[in-house]
Scaffold this active site. Structure first.
Site: not given
Ligand code: 5GP
Ligand code: ZN
Length: 113
Positions: A30, A99
């Site tokens: 996102i 992820h």
């Molecule tokens: P992390 O920091 O946990 O490795 O990455 C989480 C990722 O998920 C971030 O890059 C953030 O932009 C993305 N993200 C968070 N919430 C959402 C959402 O509701 N939809 C999408 N498509 N991406 C999300």
């Protein structure tokens, strides 16, 4: 159900889903940090990489296989890309559903994300 990625899986939260199979889905991040920024997640809720067991090893390798397939599809395979898994607060993890980030489309700096 509090997990935002489980909500994307169930369709309760919209996302631009670009790939789906029996084990994983992939969708656009996102807040993309690079021209191509996709997330590949298992359908099974696993909070962090720490929670992966030996029984998940096929799933993890499948996630990597999907990532490299999507890299080719989005034409960053030759120019190059980065795969990132953040784990827990010091690793920068914000969403606690495992992820894999697939990032490319520009020269990435040393910072992973
Ligand atoms: P992390 O920091 O946990 O490795 O990455 C989480 C990722 O998920 C971030 O890059 C953030 O932009 C993305 N993200 C968070 N919430 C959402 C959402 O509701 N939809 C999408 N498509 N991406 C999300
Ligand atoms: Zn989840």
């Amino acid at each position: 159900m509090e997990c935002i990625f489980c909500k994307i899986l169930s369709g309760d939260t919209p996302a631009n889903i670009i790939y789906k199979d029996e084990k994983v889905i992939a969708f656009d991040d996102i807040f993309p940090k690079s021209p191509v920024h996709k997330l590949i997640i298992p359908k099974k809720h696993i909070a962090t990489l720490n929670d992966v067991t030996e029984y998940d090893s096929d799933l993890i390798s499948h996630m990597l296989f999907v990532a490299k397939t999507l890299a080719a599809k989005y034409e960053i395979a030759e120019s190059g890309y980065r795969i990132v898994i953040n784990c827990n607060p010091d690793g920068g993890q914000v969403v606690y559903h495992l992820h894999l980030h697939l990032m490319g489309g520009k020269t990435l700096n040393c910072k992973a994300h």
